[in-house]
Design a protein around this motif. Sequence first.
Motif, PDB file in Angstrom:
ATOM      1  N   GLU A 179      -6.703   8.617   7.952  1.00 25.65           N
ATOM      2  CA  GLU A 179      -6.506   9.946   7.396  1.00 25.65           C
ATOM      3  C   GLU A 179      -7.373  10.946   8.153  1.00 25.65           C
ATOM      4  O   GLU A 179      -8.439  10.630   8.645  1.00 25.65           O
ATOM      5  CB  GLU A 179      -6.842   9.968   5.905  1.00 25.65           C
ATOM      6  N   TYR A 202      -8.558  15.843   4.890  1.00 24.95           N
ATOM      7  CA  TYR A 202      -7.892  15.057   3.856  1.00 24.95           C
ATOM      8  C   TYR A 202      -8.906  14.075   3.243  1.00 24.95           C
ATOM      9  O   TYR A 202      -8.960  13.877   2.026  1.00 24.95           O
ATOM     10  CB  TYR A 202      -6.739  14.330   4.546  1.00 24.95           C
ATOM     11  N   PHE A 244     -13.907   3.108   7.935  1.00 22.34           N
ATOM     12  CA  PHE A 244     -13.587   3.454   6.544  1.00 22.34           C
ATOM     13  C   PHE A 244     -12.701   2.383   5.901  1.00 22.34           C
ATOM     14  O   PHE A 244     -12.246   2.540   4.783  1.00 22.34           O
ATOM     15  CB  PHE A 244     -12.934   4.837   6.465  1.00 22.34           C
ATOM     16  N   HIS A 245     -12.439   1.329   6.639  1.00 22.77           N
ATOM     17  CA  HIS A 245     -11.755   0.098   6.195  1.00 22.77           C
ATOM     18  C   HIS A 245     -10.533   0.290   5.314  1.00 22.77           C
ATOM     19  O   HIS A 245     -10.329  -0.443   4.350  1.00 22.77           O
ATOM     20  CB  HIS A 245     -12.753  -0.853   5.510  1.00 22.77           C
ATOM     21  N   CYS A 246      -9.731   1.305   5.639  1.00 21.90           N
ATOM     22  CA  CYS A 246      -8.525   1.469   4.811  1.00 21.90           C
ATOM     23  C   CYS A 246      -7.271   1.419   5.675  1.00 21.90           C
ATOM     24  O   CYS A 246      -7.304   1.662   6.889  1.00 21.90           O
ATOM     25  CB  CYS A 246      -8.593   2.774   4.026  1.00 21.90           C
ATOM     26  N   VAL A 247      -6.186   1.061   5.012  1.00 23.22           N
ATOM     27  CA  VAL A 247      -4.872   1.181   5.624  1.00 23.22           C
ATOM     28  C   VAL A 247      -4.160   2.341   4.937  1.00 23.22           C
ATOM     29  O   VAL A 247      -4.459   2.608   3.765  1.00 23.22           O
ATOM     30  CB  VAL A 247      -4.059  -0.127   5.479  1.00 23.22           C
ATOM     31  N   PRO A 248      -3.297   3.044   5.604  1.00 22.26           N
ATOM     32  CA  PRO A 248      -2.800   2.830   6.950  1.00 22.26           C
ATOM     33  C   PRO A 248      -3.799   3.250   8.038  1.00 22.26           C
ATOM     34  O   PRO A 248      -4.523   4.229   7.863  1.00 22.26           O
ATOM     35  CB  PRO A 248      -1.574   3.747   7.008  1.00 22.26           C
ATOM     36  N   HIS A 266      -9.809  -6.437   5.541  1.00 17.03           N
ATOM     37  CA  HIS A 266     -10.150  -5.075   5.987  1.00 17.03           C
ATOM     38  C   HIS A 266     -11.660  -4.878   6.116  1.00 17.03           C
ATOM     39  O   HIS A 266     -12.100  -3.886   6.686  1.00 17.03           O
ATOM     40  CB  HIS A 266      -9.552  -4.042   5.026  1.00 17.03           C
ATOM     41  N   LEU A 312      -5.551  -7.223   2.293  1.00 18.16           N
ATOM     42  CA  LEU A 312      -6.607  -6.528   1.535  1.00 18.16           C
ATOM     43  C   LEU A 312      -7.181  -7.439   0.451  1.00 18.16           C
ATOM     44  O   LEU A 312      -8.375  -7.363   0.134  1.00 18.16           O
ATOM     45  CB  LEU A 312      -6.037  -5.263   0.878  1.00 18.16           C
ATOM     46  N   SER A 321       0.836  -1.208   0.000  1.00 19.66           N
ATOM     47  CA  SER A 321       0.000   0.000   0.000  1.00 19.66           C
ATOM     48  C   SER A 321       0.870   1.257   0.000  1.00 19.66           C
ATOM     49  O   SER A 321       1.707   1.462   0.903  1.00 19.66           O
ATOM     50  CB  SER A 321      -0.900  -0.010   1.241  1.00 19.66           C
ATOM     51  N   ALA A 322       0.662   2.112  -1.002  1.00 24.36           N
ATOM     52  CA  ALA A 322       1.472   3.338  -1.099  1.00 24.36           C
ATOM     53  C   ALA A 322       1.266   4.243   0.126  1.00 24.36           C
ATOM     54  O   ALA A 322       2.251   4.623   0.776  1.00 24.36           O
ATOM     55  CB  ALA A 322       1.153   4.067  -2.401  1.00 24.36           C
ATOM     56  N   PRO A 323      -0.003   4.609   0.487  1.00 23.24           N
ATOM     57  CA  PRO A 323      -0.126   5.499   1.645  1.00 23.24           C
ATOM     58  C   PRO A 323       0.372   4.859   2.941  1.00 23.24           C
ATOM     59  O   PRO A 323       0.870   5.564   3.830  1.00 23.24           O
ATOM     60  CB  PRO A 323      -1.629   5.808   1.723  1.00 23.24           C
TER      61      PRO A 323
HETATM   62  N1  LIG Z   1      -6.331   8.633   1.520  1.00 15.79           N
HETATM   63  C1  LIG Z   1      -6.070   7.409   2.247  1.00 15.79           C
HETATM   64  C2  LIG Z   1      -6.063   6.279   1.264  1.00 15.79           C
HETATM   65  C3  LIG Z   1      -5.970   4.955   1.921  1.00 15.79           C
HETATM   66  C4  LIG Z   1      -6.236   3.849   0.934  1.00 15.79           C
HETATM   67  O1  LIG Z   1      -6.886   4.053  -0.114  1.00 15.79           O
HETATM   68  N2  LIG Z   1      -5.761   2.637   1.257  1.00 15.79           N
HETATM   69  C5  LIG Z   1      -6.043   1.500   0.432  1.00 15.79           C
HETATM   70  C6  LIG Z   1      -4.781   0.657   0.265  1.00 15.79           C
HETATM   71  S1  LIG Z   1      -3.598   1.549  -0.676  1.00 15.79           S
HETATM   72  C7  LIG Z   1      -7.072   0.638   1.155  1.00 15.79           C
HETATM   73  O2  LIG Z   1      -6.967   0.416   2.336  1.00 15.79           O
HETATM   74  N3  LIG Z   1      -8.067   0.179   0.403  1.00 15.79           N
HETATM   75  C8  LIG Z   1      -9.078  -0.643   0.917  1.00 15.79           C
HETATM   76  C9  LIG Z   1     -10.368   0.100   1.119  1.00 15.79           C
HETATM   77  O3  LIG Z   1     -10.376   1.365   1.030  1.00 15.79           O
HETATM   78  O4  LIG Z   1     -11.383  -0.550   1.337  1.00 15.79           O
HETATM   79  C10 LIG Z   1      -4.755   7.551   2.987  1.00 15.79           C
HETATM   80  O5  LIG Z   1      -3.846   8.185   2.422  1.00 15.79           O
HETATM   81  O6  LIG Z   1      -4.632   7.045   4.102  1.00 15.79           O
END
Ligand SMILES: N[C@@H](CCC(=O)N[C@@H](CS)C(=O)NCC(=O)O)C(=O)O
Length: 189
Positions: free
Chosen positions: A66, A70, A51-55, A40, A35, A11-13
């Motif tokens: 985030e 943002y 919001f189920h995202c990493v980080p 997640h 993922l 994951s880039a972020p």
């Molecule tokens: N804007 C967020 C973006 C996070 C994001 O999109 N993460 C992706 C992995 S690169 C993720 O967790 N995707 C799964 C999802 O959103 O359900 C940040 O910079 O933290």
Amino acid sequence: MPVQLYHHKLSAPARVVRIVAKQIGLSLEEKEIDLLSGEHMKPEFLAINPFHCVPTLVHDGFALWERWLYWDSGTFFSSLKAYYMPAIPGKSFQPEAAELFKKNASALDESLKNTKYVAGDKLSVADISITVTVTLSTAIGIDTSELKNVQKWLKQVETDLKPSTWQTLVIDPANGLADLLKSMASKSS
Ligand SMILES: N[C@@H](CCC(=O)N[C@@H](CS)C(=O)NCC(=O)O)C(=O)O
């Protein structure tokens, strides 16, 4: 208690957080979230981050992903723009972007179950930014009236703003842009 980082190694972020932690000498307990298999979306992770995202960082029970401004700029308002921007060159609205917007709005609703304002118990710039996004979506015709926490929070923000601000800087210009967009989109059909 160490700071935990939920991440995925590609994951880039998430890599941004890992790089910054190395730079400042912060040791992280890294917890990889798969993922690809949908880890997640499991209730355990959704309880940490709806919001189920990493980080996602967790420290002493406090979870941080985030920040709200943002999120509005990069995710929420972006999904609204993806819905309406094609109308500006005279094409049509994009219904699949509206679905994405509604998913984001539902996650906002989930988060507002726990706090009076988006970032806690005080009005912040993020509330104003997200209010402008939600009220514009309503003016354009995306219905979020079933999101009770969002509706309650909007009423609260309306009450908190100085007299006349709600009408003159929130509602009237949202309706003005919505009318313009609708007339442009209808020219294309
Ligand atoms: N804007 C967020 C973006 C996070 C994001 O999109 N993460 C992706 C992995 S690169 C993720 O967790 N995707 C799964 C999802 O959103 O359900 C940040 O910079 O933290």
